[in-house]
Design an enzyme around this catalytic site. Structure first.
Site, PDB file in Angstrom:
ATOM      1  CB  ALA A 243      -8.347   0.654   9.462  1.00  0.00           C
TER       2      ALA A 243
ATOM      3  CE  LYS B 256       3.492   8.628  23.746  1.00  0.00           C
ATOM      4  NZ  LYS B 256       4.258   9.830  23.476  1.00  0.00           N
TER       5      LYS B 256
ATOM      6  CB  ALA C 278      -3.109   6.019  14.148  1.00  0.00           C
TER       7      ALA C 278
ATOM      8  CE  LYS D  51      -4.385  -1.493   2.001  1.00  0.00           C
ATOM      9  NZ  LYS D  51      -5.341  -1.291   3.099  1.00  0.00           N
TER      10      LYS D  51
ATOM     11  CE1 TYR E 282     -14.398  -8.948   7.338  1.00  0.00           C
ATOM     12  CE2 TYR E 282     -13.786  -6.632   7.309  1.00  0.00           C
ATOM     13  CZ  TYR E 282     -13.582  -7.932   6.891  1.00  0.00           C
ATOM     14  OH  TYR E 282     -12.555  -8.206   6.026  1.00  0.00           O
TER      15      TYR E 282
HETATM   16  P1  NAD Z   1      -2.663  -2.124  11.419  1.00  0.00           P
HETATM   17  O1  NAD Z   1      -1.849  -3.290  11.809  1.00  0.00           O
HETATM   18  O2  NAD Z   1      -2.226  -1.269  10.293  1.00  0.00           O
HETATM   19  O3  NAD Z   1      -2.876  -1.166  12.687  1.00  0.00           O
HETATM   20  C1  NAD Z   1      -3.211  -1.699  13.931  1.00  0.00           C
HETATM   21  C2  NAD Z   1      -3.517  -0.574  14.924  1.00  0.00           C
HETATM   22  O4  NAD Z   1      -3.957  -1.152  16.144  1.00  0.00           O
HETATM   23  C3  NAD Z   1      -2.321   0.293  15.274  1.00  0.00           C
HETATM   24  O5  NAD Z   1      -2.791   1.597  15.514  1.00  0.00           O
HETATM   25  C4  NAD Z   1      -1.808  -0.327  16.576  1.00  0.00           C
HETATM   26  O6  NAD Z   1      -1.117   0.614  17.369  1.00  0.00           O
HETATM   27  C5  NAD Z   1      -3.113  -0.719  17.218  1.00  0.00           C
HETATM   28  N1  NAD Z   1      -3.006  -1.854  18.133  1.00  0.00           N
HETATM   29  C6  NAD Z   1      -2.589  -3.104  17.843  1.00  0.00           C
HETATM   30  N2  NAD Z   1      -2.646  -3.886  18.943  1.00  0.00           N
HETATM   31  C7  NAD Z   1      -3.111  -3.106  19.937  1.00  0.00           C
HETATM   32  C8  NAD Z   1      -3.380  -3.328  21.308  1.00  0.00           C
HETATM   33  N3  NAD Z   1      -3.220  -4.529  21.877  1.00  0.00           N
HETATM   34  N4  NAD Z   1      -3.849  -2.299  22.039  1.00  0.00           N
HETATM   35  C9  NAD Z   1      -4.036  -1.091  21.491  1.00  0.00           C
HETATM   36  N5  NAD Z   1      -3.798  -0.812  20.194  1.00  0.00           N
HETATM   37  C10 NAD Z   1      -3.332  -1.822  19.434  1.00  0.00           C
HETATM   38  O7  NAD Z   1      -4.116  -2.711  11.121  1.00  0.00           O
HETATM   39  P2  NAD Z   1      -5.265  -2.046  10.228  1.00  0.00           P
HETATM   40  O8  NAD Z   1      -5.142  -2.516   8.844  1.00  0.00           O
HETATM   41  O9  NAD Z   1      -5.357  -0.599  10.509  1.00  0.00           O
HETATM   42  O10 NAD Z   1      -6.551  -2.775  10.836  1.00  0.00           O
HETATM   43  C11 NAD Z   1      -7.074  -2.435  12.103  1.00  0.00           C
HETATM   44  C12 NAD Z   1      -8.437  -3.119  12.283  1.00  0.00           C
HETATM   45  O11 NAD Z   1      -9.342  -2.636  11.289  1.00  0.00           O
HETATM   46  C13 NAD Z   1      -8.375  -4.632  12.100  1.00  0.00           C
HETATM   47  O12 NAD Z   1      -9.269  -5.205  12.998  1.00  0.00           O
HETATM   48  C14 NAD Z   1      -8.860  -4.847  10.681  1.00  0.00           C
HETATM   49  O13 NAD Z   1      -9.493  -6.095  10.515  1.00  0.00           O
HETATM   50  C15 NAD Z   1      -9.882  -3.723  10.545  1.00  0.00           C
HETATM   51  N6  NAD Z   1     -10.072  -3.243   9.166  1.00  0.00           N
HETATM   52  C16 NAD Z   1     -11.337  -3.229   8.692  1.00  0.00           C
HETATM   53  C17 NAD Z   1     -11.579  -2.751   7.429  1.00  0.00           C
HETATM   54  C18 NAD Z   1     -12.997  -2.732   6.920  1.00  0.00           C
HETATM   55  O14 NAD Z   1     -13.192  -2.495   5.723  1.00  0.00           O
HETATM   56  N7  NAD Z   1     -13.980  -2.917   7.763  1.00  0.00           N
HETATM   57  C19 NAD Z   1     -10.531  -2.275   6.640  1.00  0.00           C
HETATM   58  C20 NAD Z   1      -9.239  -2.302   7.159  1.00  0.00           C
HETATM   59  C21 NAD Z   1      -9.016  -2.794   8.436  1.00  0.00           C
END
Ligand code: NAD
Length: 287
Positions: free
Chosen positions: A137, A159, A134, A73, A236
């Site tokens: 998504a 952090k 952050a 991406k 979801y």
């Molecule tokens: P990513 O790995 O890019 O980001 C993960 C985020 O979660 C980061 O901000 C990280 O700091 C935080 N995080 C991880 N573990 C944590 C914890 N134990 N406590 C607190 N914060 C924590 O992932 P992403 O691609 O941004 O996806 C995040 C969520 O969104 C996932 O559940 C994914 O399935 C969902 N998602 C849904 C859609 C949709 O279309 N509905 C699209 C993308 C992602």
């Protein structure tokens, strides 16, 4: 299976690795068949090493476009001719459109989230959103919300690497949009309570609530959720996370991540075909 594929059909790709588990080909092809438009969508295993050649291939073969997922991406942006403001700000592209050889990079994740709110008659323009997380998504949502006219966004993150990255994105959003964006350490529970209290929407954009963290929620005290708050979760699977369960009990309106996922796909289809996708059709099929 479509039996009418002829020489006029155009190919749309999905470049990611791993990718065989993705539900997107099924969803996209189901919609193209229903819409009776001449497109097919296929997943290609493309890692970072193969990406430059894959983009050359897209150009040479004249694909209509491609979806882009992890790990490509961010990297893909440098191979494209134009980037939308959302991609410029977030540094991430999940959709390429090939318009007569000109490749434009879009990010439809944030578009999907904002459309989901709109379809649920939730008006956040001029209001405040608090986002937990952050990563890909959360960043996409914050950027699109700021570009669309949300007045204030507060982002809480632990952090880690994402914290530093979102601080840089927030700076750009504060300089280039009317939105006031703040980034706060997720460990600051007092601030979290205050920010939620003045927000219209709370959005969980972390994986906390799905496997392996299913049954968990970043909000542990239900009194942080006021009944006027709209609580959304990007997750979801499961359809109802612990956070959404708590929010429902507090009388909040809730939305899971299905709408975001479907509407981001619809935004891609609009970019590639110019037509609105009948999202209700796949929503029924997905249960
Ligand atoms: P990513 O790995 O890019 O980001 C993960 C985020 O979660 C980061 O901000 C990280 O700091 C935080 N995080 C991880 N573990 C944590 C914890 N134990 N406590 C607190 N914060 C924590 O992932 P992403 O691609 O941004 O996806 C995040 C969520 O969104 C996932 O559940 C994914 O399935 C969902 N998602 C849904 C859609 C949709 O279309 N509905 C699209 C993308 C992602």
């Amino acid at each position: 299976m479509r039996s009418n594929i002829d020489g006029n059909f155009l190919l749309i790709g999905l470049m990611a690795y791993p990718i065989r588990h993705s539900l997107s080909p099924q969803m996209q092809n189901t919609l193209y068949a229903k819409m009776n438009v001449p497109y097919v969508y296929l997943a290609f295993e493309v890692n970072q090493e193969k990406l430059p050649d894959a983009i050359k291939g897209l150009r040479a073969l004249g694909l209509r476009g491609s979806a882009v997922s992890m790990p490509n991406k961010q990297l893909v942006c440098q191979y494209l001719d134009k980037l939308t403001p959302a991609v410029e700000m977030s540094g991430a592209c999940n959709t390429i459109s090939n318009d007569n050889g000109v490749l434009t990079g879009y990010n439809t994740d944030g578009m999907g989230y904002m459309r989901m709110l709109k379809e649920a008659n939730i008006d956040v323009i001029g209001k405040k959103i608090t986002i937990l997380g952050a990563g890909g998504a959360g960043t996409a949502i914050a950027v699109q919300a700021a570009l669309d006219g949300v007045k204030e966004i507060t982002i809480f993150n632990q952090k880690d690497d994402c914290y530093t990255k979102i601080e840089a994105v927030a700076k750009k959003l504060n300089q280039n949009t009317q939105c006031h964006v703040r980034v706060i350490d997720l460990a600051d529970n007092k601030q979290l309570r205050q920010e939620i209290a003045t927000s219209t929407v709370l959005c969980n954009a972390t994986g906390v609530g799905m496997k392996p963290l299913e049954g968990q929620s970043l909000i542990t005290d239900p009194t942080m959720l006021h009944s006027d708050l709209i609580v959304t979760d990007c997750i979801y699977c499961p359809r109802k996370t612990k956070l959404l369960e708590m929010a429902e009990q507090q009388g909040c309106k809730t939305l899971n991540g299905i709408g975001m996922m479907l509407w981001q796909g619809a935004a891609q289809i609009k970019i590639w075909t110019g037509e609105e996708a009948p999202i209700e059709y796949v929503k029924e099929k997905m249960g």
